[in-house]
Design an enzyme around this catalytic site. Structure first.
Site, PDB file in Angstrom:
ATOM      1  N   LYS A  40      84.658  62.559  16.897  1.00 36.08           N
ATOM      2  CA  LYS A  40      85.729  62.549  17.909  1.00 36.08           C
ATOM      3  C   LYS A  40      85.089  62.695  19.270  1.00 36.08           C
ATOM      4  CE  LYS A  40      88.453  64.545  20.289  1.00 36.08           C
ATOM      5  NZ  LYS A  40      88.626  64.274  21.748  1.00 36.08           N
ATOM      6  N   GLU A  56      78.247  74.629  19.785  1.00 30.99           N
ATOM      7  CA  GLU A  56      77.285  74.611  20.889  1.00 30.99           C
ATOM      8  C   GLU A  56      78.133  74.681  22.144  1.00 30.99           C
ATOM      9  OE1 GLU A  56      75.374  73.894  23.716  1.00 30.99           O
ATOM     10  OE2 GLU A  56      75.005  71.817  23.083  1.00 30.99           O
ATOM     11  N   CYS A  86      75.134  71.861  29.471  1.00 33.22           N
ATOM     12  CA  CYS A  86      75.404  73.186  28.907  1.00 33.22           C
ATOM     13  C   CYS A  86      74.261  74.131  29.238  1.00 33.22           C
ATOM     14  CB  CYS A  86      75.622  73.086  27.417  1.00 33.22           C
ATOM     15  SG  CYS A  86      74.309  72.201  26.599  1.00 33.22           S
ATOM     16  N   GLU A  96      80.926  79.693  33.863  1.00 33.79           N
ATOM     17  CA  GLU A  96      80.294  78.376  33.807  1.00 33.79           C
ATOM     18  C   GLU A  96      81.078  77.414  34.690  1.00 33.79           C
ATOM     19  OE1 GLU A  96      80.499  75.967  30.137  1.00 33.79           O
ATOM     20  OE2 GLU A  96      78.370  75.612  30.482  1.00 33.79           O
TER      21      GLU A  96
HETATM   22  P1  NAP Z   1      86.505  70.944  25.849  1.00 34.87           P
HETATM   23  O1  NAP Z   1      87.984  70.943  25.993  1.00 34.87           O
HETATM   24  O2  NAP Z   1      85.867  72.058  25.152  1.00 34.87           O
HETATM   25  O3  NAP Z   1      86.143  69.542  25.144  1.00 34.87           O
HETATM   26  C1  NAP Z   1      85.119  69.304  24.226  1.00 34.87           C
HETATM   27  C2  NAP Z   1      85.629  68.455  23.063  1.00 34.87           C
HETATM   28  O4  NAP Z   1      86.596  69.179  22.298  1.00 34.87           O
HETATM   29  C3  NAP Z   1      86.359  67.194  23.500  1.00 34.87           C
HETATM   30  O5  NAP Z   1      86.104  66.163  22.566  1.00 34.87           O
HETATM   31  C4  NAP Z   1      87.797  67.639  23.454  1.00 34.87           C
HETATM   32  O6  NAP Z   1      88.686  66.580  23.374  1.00 34.87           O
HETATM   33  C5  NAP Z   1      87.820  68.472  22.210  1.00 34.87           C
HETATM   34  N1  NAP Z   1      88.913  69.437  22.127  1.00 34.87           N
HETATM   35  C6  NAP Z   1      89.662  69.964  23.140  1.00 34.87           C
HETATM   36  N2  NAP Z   1      90.548  70.854  22.655  1.00 34.87           N
HETATM   37  C7  NAP Z   1      90.371  70.902  21.314  1.00 34.87           C
HETATM   38  C8  NAP Z   1      90.973  71.651  20.255  1.00 34.87           C
HETATM   39  N3  NAP Z   1      91.927  72.541  20.488  1.00 34.87           N
HETATM   40  N4  NAP Z   1      90.531  71.461  19.005  1.00 34.87           N
HETATM   41  C9  NAP Z   1      89.534  70.588  18.741  1.00 34.87           C
HETATM   42  N5  NAP Z   1      88.937  69.851  19.694  1.00 34.87           N
HETATM   43  C10 NAP Z   1      89.333  70.003  20.971  1.00 34.87           C
HETATM   44  O7  NAP Z   1      85.830  70.770  27.250  1.00 34.87           O
HETATM   45  P2  NAP Z   1      86.467  70.104  28.569  1.00 34.87           P
HETATM   46  O8  NAP Z   1      87.882  70.586  28.773  1.00 34.87           O
HETATM   47  O9  NAP Z   1      86.260  68.654  28.523  1.00 34.87           O
HETATM   48  O10 NAP Z   1      85.563  70.763  29.683  1.00 34.87           O
HETATM   49  C11 NAP Z   1      85.906  72.030  30.168  1.00 34.87           C
HETATM   50  C12 NAP Z   1      84.703  72.891  30.325  1.00 34.87           C
HETATM   51  O11 NAP Z   1      83.990  72.990  29.100  1.00 34.87           O
HETATM   52  C13 NAP Z   1      83.668  72.370  31.286  1.00 34.87           C
HETATM   53  O12 NAP Z   1      84.004  72.610  32.600  1.00 34.87           O
HETATM   54  C14 NAP Z   1      82.467  73.118  30.811  1.00 34.87           C
HETATM   55  O13 NAP Z   1      82.464  74.404  31.342  1.00 34.87           O
HETATM   56  C15 NAP Z   1      82.634  73.184  29.319  1.00 34.87           C
HETATM   57  N6  NAP Z   1      81.874  72.128  28.615  1.00 34.87           N
HETATM   58  C16 NAP Z   1      80.741  72.485  27.971  1.00 34.87           C
HETATM   59  C17 NAP Z   1      79.987  71.521  27.325  1.00 34.87           C
HETATM   60  C18 NAP Z   1      78.712  71.850  26.621  1.00 34.87           C
HETATM   61  O14 NAP Z   1      77.879  70.977  26.455  1.00 34.87           O
HETATM   62  N7  NAP Z   1      78.533  73.059  26.154  1.00 34.87           N
HETATM   63  C19 NAP Z   1      80.394  70.190  27.345  1.00 34.87           C
HETATM   64  C20 NAP Z   1      81.579  69.856  27.986  1.00 34.87           C
HETATM   65  C21 NAP Z   1      82.305  70.849  28.611  1.00 34.87           C
HETATM   66  P3  NAP Z   1      89.308  66.030  24.757  1.00 34.87           P
HETATM   67  O15 NAP Z   1      88.213  65.820  25.714  1.00 34.87           O
HETATM   68  O16 NAP Z   1      89.871  64.751  24.347  1.00 34.87           O
HETATM   69  O17 NAP Z   1      90.289  67.068  25.210  1.00 34.87           O
END
Ligand code: NAP
Ligand code: MG
Length: 501
Positions: free
Chosen positions: A194, A268, A302, A402
């Site tokens: 996904k 992660e 990250c 973060e």
């Molecule tokens: P996120 O919501 O954690 O998204 C990561 C993945 O999880 C996406 O594929 C997302 O889908 C999916 N997802 C979201 N809600 C979910 C749920 N309840 N159950 C299962 N999967 C779910 O991250 P984001 O909102 O895009 O970014 C927000 C913050 O996360 C960033 O500002 C950053 O701080 C952090 N982040 C960290 C990393 C890392 O590498 N550790 C990477 C990205 C973001 P959708 O995108 O379609 O909602």
């Protein structure tokens, strides 16, 4: 240059893919979502729509899980010899390499990153990851257990854990997909990938390449969608393993759901990783490493080096070197020539980073350089590389939380003995760094840092053979290396009664 003109820069294959009808990938089919829903993916460099993509819902998740289960248990994947499995994964690596230019362009278009870095970093590392995975199937061995039961013989088998849900973020979409599918396929699992809603394109292309490589239908399925699609996958009773990369709050939610079902998870998550620049450090190298450790990929990493603790003896020199480099940043569209700093991925992320910059100013940090996020490189979601300094006495949100954007906070220190505690003073534990010429001291300090990776005189080194992951709120488990593979294997002990001698 207009968006249309920029998109015309795409090579014919990348343009054809971006303009094609994009379906989910379930088995060998590319269906629309069963209920016909779609969402739009945007070009962060212009804020304009690229394409509409299916938003997978309950019926699609159901179909994908059934397909992956059948491929695991009944399909040719289940009986394929290890050498053959390795060969197919290797073929996928070759195809990713052969299509590197197209994949890099899709990544630059969808995520915003400069195409040269997408090619050099994202695609190259994805190829290395898959090649490394291709070597595993023929090396997965069990053991003979030294049991003390009279007349009994026991051996272990390492078997695929089953049908996996693999949820990836938008910062390195193709590379994170490769990190996930590589070990899962090597272990003999089947999977549903996904991608993040901001960046669905490269995962869909990767799924097509997997079929072209000869990986049997149903082994790798790709469901584009939003967080609700991810949640449906995690909740599904037929999913045997969940792997997630993303934010800590979503990671916690996934762990709760998976815990309720007793399904193993690897997570992660985020970080607030500190590097420590000691007084004997090579200042130029430390500033260069720090610069790319936070501003590469517009800070959307990250393991970004988002806090830097600099000994007061070299503080001014480090700040000056950073500011000199920042002045040279060429912001622009990922497909435009000369760009070395792209936009952030979305309007939401742009707002989020802007808010953090405002909070830094409000809470009394000194804005040393950058900070602008309006009127930069026409139309896209750009944020200037931004540097704050603080004296170490303030409890700032930009030091604790973060940001996931190009925002760095530097703080001076004088007490070298207390520095490990200060670096560890965060809820996260993903990475840490040390800059010094004293290698004995560096190892001593590294051993005191509570971080999954410690970089000495460099930042962000990575290799498929090196475990990567976080302590504390930065995650659970490790990806890459043997540990990364083990997350996709179950152990079975087989006992044989040989009878009395
Ligand atoms: P996120 O919501 O954690 O998204 C990561 C993945 O999880 C996406 O594929 C997302 O889908 C999916 N997802 C979201 N809600 C979910 C749920 N309840 N159950 C299962 N999967 C779910 O991250 P984001 O909102 O895009 O970014 C927000 C913050 O996360 C960033 O500002 C950053 O701080 C952090 N982040 C960290 C990393 C890392 O590498 N550790 C990477 C990205 C973001 P959708 O995108 O379609 O909602
Ligand atoms: Mg996009």
């Amino acid at each position: 240059m207009s968006a249309t003109a920029l998109h015309e820069r795409l090579s014919p294959p990348a343009r054809a893919f971006a303009q094609s009808r994009l379906g989910l990938l379930i088995g060998g089919d590319r269906p629309e979502a069963a209920d016909g829903r779609t969402f739009t993916t945007y070009d962060p460099g212009t804020g304009r729509a690229i394409a509409d993509v299916p938003l997978a819902g309950g019926a699609d998740v159901e179909r994908a899980v059934r397909t992956a289960r059948a491929a695991l248990e009944d399909g040719p994947w289940a009986t394929l010899l290890p050498a053959e499995r390795g060969r197919l994964i290797g073929r996928l690596a070759d195809l990713v390499e052969a299509n590197a230019a197209e994949l890099a362009e899709l990544e630059a278009l969808d995520n915003g990153k400069p195409v040269k870095y997408a090619r050099m970093m994202d695609v190259t590392s994805a190829v290395q990851t898959l090649r490394y995975a291709a070597g595993w199937p023929t090396k997965i061995t069990g053991e003979t257990a030294p049991v003390s039961v009279p007349g009994a013989f026991c051996y272990t088998r390492r078997i695929p854990i089953g049908v996996c849900a693999q949820i990836v973020p938008w910062n390195f979409p193709l590379l994170m997909a490769a990190w996930k599918i590589g070990p899962a396929l090597a272990a003999g699992c089947t999977t549903i990938l996904k991608p993040a809603e901001q960046t669905p394109l490269s995962a869909l292309r990767l799924g097509e390449l997997a079929l072209e490589a000869g990986i049997p239908e149903g082994v790798l399925n790709v469901l584009t969608g939003d967080g609700s699609t991810g949640a449906l996958l995690v909740e599904h009773p037929e999913i045997d393993k969940v792997a997630f990369t993303g934010s800590t709050p979503v990671g916690r939610e996934i762990a709760r759901t998976a815990g309720g079902r007793l399904v193993p998870v690897t997570l992660e998550l985020g970080g607030k990783s500190a590097s420590i620049i000691l007084p004997d450090a090579d200042v130029r190298a430390a500033a260069a490493g720090t610069y790319s450790g936070i501003y590469f990929n517009s800070g959307q990493m990250c393991n970004a080096n988002s806090r830097v603790l600099v000994h007061e003896a070299v503080f001014d020199a480090v700040v000056e070197a950073l500011v000199r480099r920042m002045a040279k940043a060429r912001l622009g569209h990922g497909l435009a020539e000369g760009t070395d700093t792209g936009p952030v991925v979305s309007a939401d992320q742009h707002d989020r980073v802007r808010e953090y910059i405002a909070s830094g100013v409000d809470e009394g940090a000194e804005l040393v350089a950058g900070g602008r996020s309006e009127g930069l490189a026409d139309g896209g979601w750009f944020v200037e590389p931004t540097l704050f300094a603080s004296d170490g006495s303030k409890d700032l949100r930009i030091l604790r939380e973060e940001i996931f954007g190009p925002v760095l906070v530097v703080e001076p220190f004088s007490d070298t003995e207390a520095i490990a505690r200060r670096a560890n003073d965060t809820e996260f534990g993903l990475a840490a760094g040390i800059w010094t010429k004293d290698l004995v001291g560096a190892h001593r300090l590294a051993h005191r840092l509570r971080a999954g990776s410690v970089y000495v005189n460099g930042w962000g080194r990575n290799d498929p053979a090196a475990p990567f992951g976080g302590m504390k709120a930065s995650g659970l488990g490790r990806e890459q290396g043997a540990e990364g593979l083990n997350a996709y294997l179950e152990t079975q002990s087989v006992w044989l009664d040989l009878g009395a001698p």
